[in-house]
Write a protein that holds these residues in place. Structure first.
Motif, PDB file in Angstrom:
ATOM      1  N   THR A 386       0.847  -1.194   0.000  1.00  0.00           N
ATOM      2  CA  THR A 386       0.000   0.000   0.000  1.00  0.00           C
ATOM      3  C   THR A 386       0.879   1.239   0.000  1.00  0.00           C
ATOM      4  N   TRP A 387       0.351   2.306  -0.559  1.00  0.00           N
ATOM      5  CA  TRP A 387       1.061   3.571  -0.511  1.00  0.00           C
ATOM      6  C   TRP A 387       0.049   4.714  -0.491  1.00  0.00           C
ATOM      7  N   GLU A 388       0.458   5.820   0.098  1.00  0.00           N
ATOM      8  CA  GLU A 388      -0.366   7.023   0.116  1.00  0.00           C
ATOM      9  C   GLU A 388       0.536   8.245   0.043  1.00  0.00           C
ATOM     10  N   SER A 389       0.019   9.287  -0.587  1.00  0.00           N
ATOM     11  CA  SER A 389       0.831  10.483  -0.828  1.00  0.00           C
ATOM     12  C   SER A 389      -0.034  11.726  -0.703  1.00  0.00           C
ATOM     13  N   ALA A 390       0.546  12.783  -0.131  1.00  0.00           N
ATOM     14  CA  ALA A 390      -0.107  14.093  -0.045  1.00  0.00           C
ATOM     15  C   ALA A 390       0.845  15.139  -0.612  1.00  0.00           C
ATOM     16  N   LYS A 391       0.334  15.979  -1.541  1.00  0.00           N
ATOM     17  CA  LYS A 391       1.173  16.980  -2.192  1.00  0.00           C
ATOM     18  C   LYS A 391       0.444  18.311  -2.244  1.00  0.00           C
ATOM     19  N   ARG A 392       1.169  19.399  -2.002  1.00  0.00           N
ATOM     20  CA  ARG A 392       0.574  20.741  -2.007  1.00  0.00           C
ATOM     21  C   ARG A 392       1.527  21.715  -2.686  1.00  0.00           C
ATOM     22  N   TYR A 393       0.963  22.611  -3.488  1.00  0.00           N
ATOM     23  CA  TYR A 393       1.729  23.593  -4.238  1.00  0.00           C
ATOM     24  C   TYR A 393       1.695  24.958  -3.545  1.00  0.00           C
ATOM     25  N   GLU A 394       2.511  25.879  -4.084  1.00  0.00           N
ATOM     26  CA  GLU A 394       2.582  27.284  -3.653  1.00  0.00           C
ATOM     27  C   GLU A 394       3.004  27.399  -2.192  1.00  0.00           C
ATOM     28  N   LEU A 395       4.295  27.198  -1.983  1.00  0.00           N
ATOM     29  CA  LEU A 395       4.888  27.331  -0.660  1.00  0.00           C
ATOM     30  C   LEU A 395       5.572  28.679  -0.537  1.00  0.00           C
ATOM     31  N   ALA A 396       5.311  29.372   0.540  1.00  0.00           N
ATOM     32  CA  ALA A 396       5.862  30.717   0.707  1.00  0.00           C
ATOM     33  C   ALA A 396       7.325  30.696   1.111  1.00  0.00           C
ATOM     34  N   ILE A 397       7.746  29.675   1.869  1.00  0.00           N
ATOM     35  CA  ILE A 397       9.117  29.588   2.368  1.00  0.00           C
ATOM     36  C   ILE A 397       9.738  28.310   1.828  1.00  0.00           C
ATOM     37  N   LEU A 398      10.816  28.464   1.056  1.00  0.00           N
ATOM     38  CA  LEU A 398      11.471  27.297   0.455  1.00  0.00           C
ATOM     39  C   LEU A 398      12.588  26.801   1.362  1.00  0.00           C
ATOM     40  N   ASN A 399      12.189  26.334   2.505  1.00  0.00           N
ATOM     41  CA  ASN A 399      13.087  25.756   3.495  1.00  0.00           C
ATOM     42  C   ASN A 399      12.476  24.431   3.932  1.00  0.00           C
ATOM     43  N   ASP A 401      12.496  22.753   6.485  1.00  0.00           N
ATOM     44  CA  ASP A 401      11.873  22.715   7.808  1.00  0.00           C
ATOM     45  C   ASP A 401      10.408  23.133   7.752  1.00  0.00           C
ATOM     46  N   TYR A 402      10.053  23.912   6.724  1.00  0.00           N
ATOM     47  CA  TYR A 402       8.685  24.417   6.608  1.00  0.00           C
ATOM     48  C   TYR A 402       7.937  23.837   5.414  1.00  0.00           C
ATOM     49  N   MET A 403       8.637  23.111   4.540  1.00  0.00           N
ATOM     50  CA  MET A 403       8.020  22.621   3.305  1.00  0.00           C
ATOM     51  C   MET A 403       7.260  21.322   3.553  1.00  0.00           C
ATOM     52  N   TRP A 404       6.083  21.482   4.131  1.00  0.00           N
ATOM     53  CA  TRP A 404       5.164  20.375   4.347  1.00  0.00           C
ATOM     54  C   TRP A 404       3.868  20.682   3.597  1.00  0.00           C
ATOM     55  N   PRO A 405       3.118  19.649   3.202  1.00  0.00           N
ATOM     56  CA  PRO A 405       1.884  19.916   2.453  1.00  0.00           C
ATOM     57  C   PRO A 405       0.954  20.914   3.126  1.00  0.00           C
ATOM     58  N   SER A 406       0.888  20.894   4.442  1.00  0.00           N
ATOM     59  CA  SER A 406      -0.017  21.814   5.138  1.00  0.00           C
ATOM     60  C   SER A 406       0.409  23.268   5.012  1.00  0.00           C
ATOM     61  N   ALA A 407       1.680  23.509   4.633  1.00  0.00           N
ATOM     62  CA  ALA A 407       2.162  24.885   4.509  1.00  0.00           C
ATOM     63  C   ALA A 407       1.864  25.480   3.139  1.00  0.00           C
ATOM     64  N   GLY A 408       1.359  24.680   2.199  1.00  0.00           N
ATOM     65  CA  GLY A 408       1.075  25.177   0.868  1.00  0.00           C
ATOM     66  C   GLY A 408      -0.246  25.929   0.802  1.00  0.00           C
ATOM     67  N   ALA A 409      -0.369  26.765  -0.228  1.00  0.00           N
ATOM     68  CA  ALA A 409      -1.595  27.552  -0.409  1.00  0.00           C
ATOM     69  C   ALA A 409      -2.273  27.253  -1.739  1.00  0.00           C
ATOM     70  N   GLY A 410      -1.659  26.402  -2.556  1.00  0.00           N
ATOM     71  CA  GLY A 410      -2.194  26.134  -3.887  1.00  0.00           C
ATOM     72  C   GLY A 410      -2.876  24.787  -4.003  1.00  0.00           C
ATOM     73  N   LYS A 411      -2.837  24.251  -5.223  1.00  0.00           N
ATOM     74  CA  LYS A 411      -3.486  22.969  -5.520  1.00  0.00           C
ATOM     75  C   LYS A 411      -2.950  21.864  -4.611  1.00  0.00           C
ATOM     76  N   GLN A 412      -3.826  20.989  -4.185  1.00  0.00           N
ATOM     77  CA  GLN A 412      -3.406  19.877  -3.349  1.00  0.00           C
ATOM     78  C   GLN A 412      -3.884  18.557  -3.948  1.00  0.00           C
ATOM     79  N   LEU A 413      -3.047  17.537  -3.786  1.00  0.00           N
ATOM     80  CA  LEU A 413      -3.323  16.221  -4.327  1.00  0.00           C
ATOM     81  C   LEU A 413      -3.217  15.196  -3.223  1.00  0.00           C
ATOM     82  N   ALA A 414      -4.164  14.276  -3.192  1.00  0.00           N
ATOM     83  CA  ALA A 414      -4.118  13.145  -2.264  1.00  0.00           C
ATOM     84  C   ALA A 414      -4.264  11.883  -3.097  1.00  0.00           C
TER      85      ALA A 414
END
Length: 455
Positions: A386-399, A401-414
Motif C-alpha cells: 500500500t502507498w499514500e501520498s499528499a502533495k501541495r503547491y505554492e509554498l511561501a518559504i522554500l526551506n 523545515d517548513y516545506m510540508w503539504p499543510s504549509a502550501g496555499a495552492g493545488k493539493q493532491l491526495a
C-alpha cells in the motif's frame, strides 16, 4: 550497482535476461523467500550462499524460480566459548572509466567544423561563438580565429565560462562499514548477535546511503536434540538520497561554455538550442533534500522435530515487513524551456508486508550403494503493498523545515493505492543415487495463485 547510486543493489542474472516481469532470482534467506532488495540487509551476517540454476533444483519453488534461486544462510553461534568479532573498513570509490569531454575551446572548434561540413554558416549560432574563417586556394575551410561573447544572452545575465560538468557533479566517494558480533554455541543450542553500520557517500555529489542493522539468530535444542526451536531476525534502518535521474547524461551533453552561476548568484540555465536541459548542478541541488527513511524487519521462527532416525518434520513462519517514508521537494527553475515557477512539497508513505508459512517432511535412507532422500511439503505466501501520498503547491518559504503539504496555499493532491496476492503450494521431491555414479531426481509441484480466477 547498475544505476550508480550508493543505495543501488547488485544486479544478479542467473539465467540471462527474459522478456516477462523482472529478471531477478528468488532469494531464500534462512528458509524465507523474498524478491525484495538485498542491499537493505547486512552482508556481513551471511554464512553461505548457494545458487540453484538447474530446473530440477529450483522446481519446488515454482514460477518464482524462473530466474534461478539463491539460498542464503545467515551466521549461527558455533560450539565453544563466547566469541566476539569486530571489523571495520574505509574505502574510496571512483569512476574507473571516464568519458573525456571537450572544454569550451575544443567544443567551439568542433562546432565550427560541423557547421562547415554541413554547408552552414557557423556564425549563425546562439551559444556565444564568433568565427573568423575563410577558404584557402585549394577550397578547404580555414579557421583564422575564434572568440566568445562575454555574455551568452542579450540581457547580460549569463557570463560565458569554461566548465567541466562531469568533474563538477562527481567526487571521490567514501565507503565506511563497521560490524560487531557476539556468538556462542553448545550442545543445547546456539546464539548469534550482531550490529552493523554502513555508510556510502556516492560518486555523484550529494548522493549518499547509510544503513544501521541488528540481528539475532538463536536455536535451542530440547529432548536430547530431538526438538529444535529457534528464530532468525534482523531489523535495518536505511536512509539516503539518490542522484537525480539522467544527471550524468546531462553533464556529458551540457555545453562547456555555459557557467555554473548566473550573474544574480543563482544557477545558470542553458540558453538557445540547449535550453531544454537543466543545469546539472541545479538538478542535484533540487534533489538533494529528497531524503528517504526505510525500516525493514525480516525473520522467521522455526520448529524441527526428529521423531526417529533419518526422518524430520520442520515448520517455518516467516515475515518480511518494510515501511518507507520520503519527502519530495519541487523548486522553481529560473529560465530556459525547463523554466518552472511551481514550488511544492510531497510526503509519501509505502508499506510492504510479506509473510509465509510452510511445513516440510524429509526422509533419508542409505543401504549399501543405494542412497536416497524424499521431501514433501506445503507453503502459504501472502504479499500486500500500500502507498499514500499528499502533495501541495505554492509554498511561501522554500526551506525544508517548513516545506510540508499543510504549509502550501495552492493545488493539493491526495493519492494512494494498494495491491496484494496469495500463493499456496504443494511440492515433493525424490532423489536417488547409486554407487555415487548414477543420479535421478523426481520433483513435483502444484500451486494456486489468487492472481488467477477459479477454474
Amino acid at each position: 550497482s547498475i544505476d550508480g547510486n550508493p543505495s543501488g543493489a547488485a544486479t544478479v542474472r542467473i539465467r540471462g535476461v527474459g522478456t516477462l516481469n523482472d529478471n531477478d532470482p528468488l532469494y531464500i534467506i534462512d528458509g524465507v523467500p523474498t524478491k525484495a532488495g538485498m542491499h537493505e540487509l547486512n552482508g556481513n551476517d551471511i554464512e553461505s550462499i548457494q545458487v540453484l540454476k538447474d530446473a530440477a533444483s529450483a522446481s519446488i519453488y515454482g514460477s518464482r524460480a524462473a530466474n534461478g534461486v539463491i539460498i542464503i544462510t545467515t551466521k549461527k553461534g558455533k560450539d565453544g566459548k563466547v566469541k566476539v568479532n569486530f571489523d571495520g573498513s574505509v574505502a574510496a570509490s571512483f569512476y574507473t572509466n571516464k568519458i573525456e569531454t571537450m572544454n569550451a575551446s575544443e567544443w567551439g572548434l568542433a562546432y565550427w567544423q560541423a557547421n562547415v561540413n554541413d554547408g552552414l554558416n557557423p556564425n549563425n549560432n546562439n551559444v556565444g561563438y564568433n568565427y573568423d574563417w575563410t577558404y584557402n586556394k585549394e577550397g578547404n575551410p580555414v579557421l583564422n580565429g575564434m572568440t566568445m561573447n562575454m555574455f551568452l544572452d542579450e540581457n547580460g545575465t549569463v557570463r560565458a565560462g569554461d566548465t567541466d560538468w562531469f568533474d563538477e557533479i562527481t567526487r571521490t566517494g567514501v565507503v565506511q562499514q563497521y560490524n560487531l558480533s557476539v556468538s556462542n554455541g553448545s550442545e543445547k543450542g546456539s546464539s548469534f548477535f550482531s550490529v552493523g553500520y554502513y555508510d556510502n557517500q556516492g560518486t555523484i555529489k550529494d548522493s549518499w546511503f547509510n544503513r544501521l542493522s541488528a540481528r539475532a539468530n538463536n536455536d535451542f535444542k530440547l529432548f536430547n536434540g530431538a526438538v529444535t526451536i529457534g528464530e532468525n531476525f534482523t531489523i535495518n534502518r536505511t536512509k539516503g538520497v539518490d542522484a537525480p535521474g539522467g544527471v550524468l547524461e546531462h553533464a556529458l551533453e551540457f555545453n562547456p561554455n555555459f557557467p555554473i552561476w548566473a550573474e544574480n548568484g543563482k544557477y545558470a540555465q542553458a540558453l538557445g538550442a540547449y535550453s531544454e536541459r537543466e543545469n546539472p548542478l541545479s538538478m542535484i541541488a533540487n534533489s538533494k533534500d529528497n531524503e528517504y527513511t526505510q525500516w525493514r524487519s525480516f525473520g522467521d521462527i522455526h520448529l524441527s522435530i526428529t521423531p526417529f532416525k533419518n526422518f524430520m518434520l520442520r515448520t517455518t513462519l516467516g515475515m518480511d515487513y518494510t515501511q518507507k517514508e520520503q519527502r519530495f521537494f519541487t523548486y522553481p527553475i529560473e529560465n530556459g524551456k525547463v523554466r518552472r515557477t511551481d514550488s511544492a512539497a510531497e510526503s509519501k508513505q509505502e508499506h510492504w508486508m510479506r509473510w509465509m508459512w510452510n511445513a516440510i517432511a524429509t526422509y533419508n535412507l542409505e543401504i549399501g550403494k543405494h542412497r536416497g532422500d524424499a521431501m514433501v511439503g506445503m507453503e502459504l505466501n501472502r504479499q500486500d503493498y500500500t502507498w499514500e501520498s499528499a502533495k501541495r503547491y505554492e509554498l511561501a518559504i522554500l526551506n525544508t523545515d517548513y516545506m510540508w503539504p499543510s504549509a502550501g496555499a495552492g493545488k493539493q493532491l491526495a493519492e494512494g493505492s494498494g495491491d496484494g496476492f496469495s500463493l499456496v503450494s504443494f511440492f515433493g521431491k525424490v532423489n536417488y543415487t547409486y554407487d555415487d555414479k548414477y543420479l535421478a531426481s523426481f520433483p513435483i509441484r502444484r500451486a494456486g495463485s489468487s492472481r488467477f480466477g477459479r477454474i
